[in-house]
Motif scaffolding. Structure first.
Motif, short mmCIF file in Angstrom:
data_model
loop_
_atom_site.label_atom_id
_atom_site.label_comp_id
_atom_site.label_asym_id
_atom_site.label_seq_id
_atom_site.Cartn_x
_atom_site.Cartn_y
_atom_site.Cartn_z
N PRO A 38 0.84 -1.21 0.00
CA PRO A 38 0.00 0.00 0.00
C PRO A 38 0.87 1.25 0.00
N THR A 39 0.45 2.26 -0.72
CA THR A 39 1.18 3.52 -0.73
C THR A 39 0.24 4.65 -1.17
N ASN A 40 0.66 5.87 -0.92
CA ASN A 40 -0.09 7.03 -1.41
C ASN A 40 0.16 7.19 -2.90
N TYR A 41 -0.65 8.00 -3.54
CA TYR A 41 -0.54 8.15 -4.99
C TYR A 41 -1.06 9.50 -5.44
N GLY A 42 -0.77 9.81 -6.66
CA GLY A 42 -1.38 10.92 -7.37
C GLY A 42 -1.82 10.38 -8.72
N PHE A 43 -2.70 11.10 -9.39
CA PHE A 43 -3.22 10.59 -10.66
C PHE A 43 -3.55 11.74 -11.60
N GLU A 44 -3.63 11.39 -12.87
CA GLU A 44 -4.10 12.33 -13.88
C GLU A 44 -4.59 11.53 -15.07
N PHE A 45 -5.44 12.15 -15.83
CA PHE A 45 -5.88 11.59 -17.10
C PHE A 45 -5.17 12.37 -18.21
N VAL A 46 -4.41 11.67 -19.03
CA VAL A 46 -3.70 12.28 -20.16
C VAL A 46 -4.32 11.70 -21.42
N GLU A 47 -5.01 12.56 -22.16
CA GLU A 47 -5.73 12.12 -23.36
C GLU A 47 -6.56 10.87 -23.06
#
Length: 161
Positions: A38-47
């Protein structure tokens, strides 16, 4: 998906699940058993492609395994909560949740600009605002993993209250 009525297909709702949750459970292949961390995360949608960024130490088992086999699985959920039975029937207890399960290709990021972008993405997700003062030394030291998600599905069981 067995329970089609719980499937979430709206990208707006999927982004809301990703935003509400804070821990990704990453499954990595080993020679004998899966390794889940388990870990923290960041996200984005690219196209329209989901990209997930993880941070951690610049060395360790997670990175060693990904270097050997970059295909990963993951699970993210919002923690959910119990919906207790109100009529005394044990079978009427239920659980409200929203979750995303998927697979992707993990990449060990070494490019400083990508690491900087990933750290900002993670910090914005976790704290709600950008951090313009990340020290170059911190960017150089941190281990960043970028997951290009190739498949995912989302599911929700909403509390009617």
């Amino acid at each position: 998906m067995r329970r089609k009525e719980r499937e979430v297909t709206s990208t707006t709702e999927i982004a809301a699940i990703l935003q509400a949750a804070h821990v990704i459970h990453l499954g990595i292949q080993t020679s004998d058993y899966p390794y889940v961390v388990p870990t923290n995360y960041g996200f984005e949608f690219v196209e329209q492609q989901l990209i997930i960024y993880l941070h951690g130490a610049p060395a360790g088992r997670k990175r060693d395994l990904i270097a050997q086999q970059p295909k990963v699985g993951f699970e993210i959920d919002d923690g959910g909560h119990l919906m207790p039975a109100t009529n005394g029937e044990p079978s009427k207890n239920s659980f409200a949740y929203r979750s995303i399960i998927g697979t992707g290709e993990a990449e060990l990021v070494t490019d400083l600009a990508t690491k900087q972008h990933a750290l900002q993405t993670i910090l914005v997700h976790e704290t709600g605002h950008p951090w313009p003062n990340i020290k170059e030394h911190d960017v150089e030291y941190v281990g960043i993993i970028k997951i290009k998600v190739n498949q995912y599905s989302a599911k929700a069981h909403y509390d009617p209250k």
